[in-house]
Design a protein around this motif. Structure first.
Motif, PDB file in Angstrom:
ATOM      1  N   THR A   1      50.153  29.323  15.143  1.00 47.34           N
ATOM      2  CA  THR A   1      48.956  29.252  14.153  1.00 47.34           C
ATOM      3  C   THR A   1      47.982  30.073  14.375  1.00 47.34           C
ATOM      4  N   ALA A   2      48.433  30.931  15.750  1.00 45.27           N
ATOM      5  CA  ALA A   2      47.488  32.116  16.648  1.00 45.27           C
ATOM      6  C   ALA A   2      47.391  32.510  15.738  1.00 45.27           C
ATOM      7  N   GLY A   3      46.915  34.211  15.803  1.00 42.84           N
ATOM      8  CA  GLY A   3      46.969  35.325  15.614  1.00 42.84           C
ATOM      9  C   GLY A   3      47.401  35.832  16.736  1.00 42.84           C
ATOM     10  N   PRO A   4      47.288  38.118  17.129  1.00 39.60           N
ATOM     11  CA  PRO A   4      47.858  38.395  18.596  1.00 39.60           C
ATOM     12  C   PRO A   4      46.268  38.104  19.430  1.00 39.60           C
ATOM     13  N   SER A   5      46.517  37.445  20.287  1.00 40.80           N
ATOM     14  CA  SER A   5      45.499  37.958  21.513  1.00 40.80           C
ATOM     15  C   SER A   5      45.584  38.976  22.689  1.00 40.80           C
ATOM     16  N   SER A   6      44.771  39.589  23.265  1.00 38.36           N
ATOM     17  CA  SER A   6      44.666  39.984  24.051  1.00 38.36           C
ATOM     18  C   SER A   6      44.090  39.635  25.530  1.00 38.36           C
ATOM     19  N   VAL A   7      43.923  39.486  26.660  1.00 37.09           N
ATOM     20  CA  VAL A   7      43.439  39.980  27.965  1.00 37.09           C
ATOM     21  C   VAL A   7      43.647  40.852  28.528  1.00 37.09           C
ATOM     22  N   SER A   8      42.399  40.543  29.317  1.00 32.70           N
ATOM     23  CA  SER A   8      41.939  42.075  30.439  1.00 32.70           C
ATOM     24  C   SER A   8      41.883  41.303  31.781  1.00 32.70           C
ATOM     25  N   VAL A   9      42.312  42.089  32.563  1.00 35.09           N
ATOM     26  CA  VAL A   9      42.226  41.763  34.036  1.00 35.09           C
ATOM     27  C   VAL A   9      41.206  43.173  34.639  1.00 35.09           C
ATOM     28  N   ILE A  10      40.491  43.065  35.416  1.00 33.07           N
ATOM     29  CA  ILE A  10      39.972  43.308  36.386  1.00 33.07           C
ATOM     30  C   ILE A  10      40.230  43.363  37.107  1.00 33.07           C
ATOM     31  N   VAL A  11      40.108  44.883  38.106  1.00 35.08           N
ATOM     32  CA  VAL A  11      40.632  44.581  38.884  1.00 35.08           C
ATOM     33  C   VAL A  11      40.208  45.999  40.861  1.00 35.08           C
ATOM     34  N   ASP A  12      38.835  45.194  40.831  1.00 36.00           N
ATOM     35  CA  ASP A  12      38.226  45.439  41.802  1.00 36.00           C
ATOM     36  C   ASP A  12      38.969  46.457  43.177  1.00 36.00           C
ATOM     37  N   ILE A  13      39.241  47.540  43.475  1.00 32.93           N
ATOM     38  CA  ILE A  13      40.382  47.740  44.386  1.00 32.93           C
ATOM     39  C   ILE A  13      39.368  47.633  45.463  1.00 32.93           C
ATOM     40  N   ASP A  14      38.413  48.638  45.162  1.00 33.71           N
ATOM     41  CA  ASP A  14      36.695  48.663  46.784  1.00 33.71           C
ATOM     42  C   ASP A  14      36.573  47.554  47.581  1.00 33.71           C
ATOM     43  N   GLY A  15      36.456  46.238  46.647  1.00 27.79           N
ATOM     44  CA  GLY A  15      35.852  45.328  47.049  1.00 27.79           C
ATOM     45  C   GLY A  15      37.326  44.614  48.066  1.00 27.79           C
ATOM     46  N   TRP A  16      38.600  45.131  47.600  1.00 25.44           N
ATOM     47  CA  TRP A  16      39.381  44.294  48.750  1.00 25.44           C
ATOM     48  C   TRP A  16      39.373  44.549  49.907  1.00 25.44           C
ATOM     49  N   PHE A  17      39.119  45.839  50.484  1.00 24.64           N
ATOM     50  CA  PHE A  17      38.780  46.705  52.001  1.00 24.64           C
ATOM     51  C   PHE A  17      37.903  46.409  52.907  1.00 24.64           C
ATOM     52  N   ARG A  18      36.597  45.557  52.104  1.00 24.71           N
ATOM     53  CA  ARG A  18      35.504  45.292  52.631  1.00 24.71           C
ATOM     54  C   ARG A  18      35.558  43.928  53.303  1.00 24.71           C
ATOM     55  N   ASP A  19      35.081  44.580  54.458  1.00 19.43           N
ATOM     56  CA  ASP A  19      34.431  43.293  55.434  1.00 19.43           C
ATOM     57  C   ASP A  19      33.323  42.139  54.307  1.00 19.43           C
ATOM     58  N   GLY A  20      32.982  41.310  55.310  1.00 17.48           N
ATOM     59  CA  GLY A  20      31.429  40.246  55.076  1.00 17.48           C
ATOM     60  C   GLY A  20      30.613  40.987  54.678  1.00 17.48           C
ATOM     61  N   ASN A  21      30.535  41.665  55.335  1.00 19.23           N
ATOM     62  CA  ASN A  21      28.965  42.658  55.774  1.00 19.23           C
ATOM     63  C   ASN A  21      29.228  43.985  54.239  1.00 19.23           C
ATOM     64  N   GLY A  22      30.396  44.455  53.460  1.00 25.17           N
ATOM     65  CA  GLY A  22      30.401  45.558  52.576  1.00 25.17           C
ATOM     66  C   GLY A  22      31.001  46.335  53.450  1.00 25.17           C
ATOM     67  N   ALA A  23      31.332  46.410  54.898  1.00 25.17           N
ATOM     68  CA  ALA A  23      31.903  47.870  55.646  1.00 25.17           C
ATOM     69  C   ALA A  23      32.993  47.855  55.483  1.00 25.17           C
ATOM     70  N   LEU A  24      33.209  49.003  54.369  1.00 24.87           N
ATOM     71  CA  LEU A  24      34.725  49.384  54.595  1.00 24.87           C
ATOM     72  C   LEU A  24      35.562  49.048  56.059  1.00 24.87           C
ATOM     73  N   VAL A  25      36.648  48.706  56.207  1.00 24.29           N
ATOM     74  CA  VAL A  25      37.651  48.482  56.899  1.00 24.29           C
ATOM     75  C   VAL A  25      38.791  49.342  56.701  1.00 24.29           C
TER      76      VAL A  25
END
Length: 99
Positions: free
Chosen positions: A40-64
């Protein structure tokens, strides 16, 4: 890309690299509120946010170096954990990419 969860190609400090995660990495995202799909529901859309910059940072925010996140690399666990926590999904019926 066969047998890989994520694959990225690029440069780091001017050096070409390929980053690939181990194929057994699992990512599960909860939608809040839950997305209801029924006849009974109409179409729905889902967005996925991918924070690629954050993937390559350590706990202090430095790039690895992304190459150190490949299988057996010193930052493999760090980058895999970053990937898991830095993905966000939500219902986005107005398609604006915002909650």
């Amino acid at each position: 890309f066969v047998g890989k969860s994520v694959r990225g190609e690029g440069t780091f400090n001017g050096i070409q690299l390929v980053f690939e995660t181990d194929p057994d990495v699992e990512i599960e995202l909860d939608l809040n509120p839950p997305l209801v799909v029924d006849s009974t529901a109409g179409p729905s859309s889902v967005s996925v946010i991918v924070d690629i910059d954050g993937w390559f940072r350590d706990g202090n925010g430095a790039l690895v170096d992304p190459a150190t996140g490949n299988e057996g690399g010193v930052n493999e666990s760090l980058i895999e954990e970053n990937i898991k926590v830095l993905l966000e999904a939500f219902e986005d019926d107005d398609l604006d990419g915002k909650r």
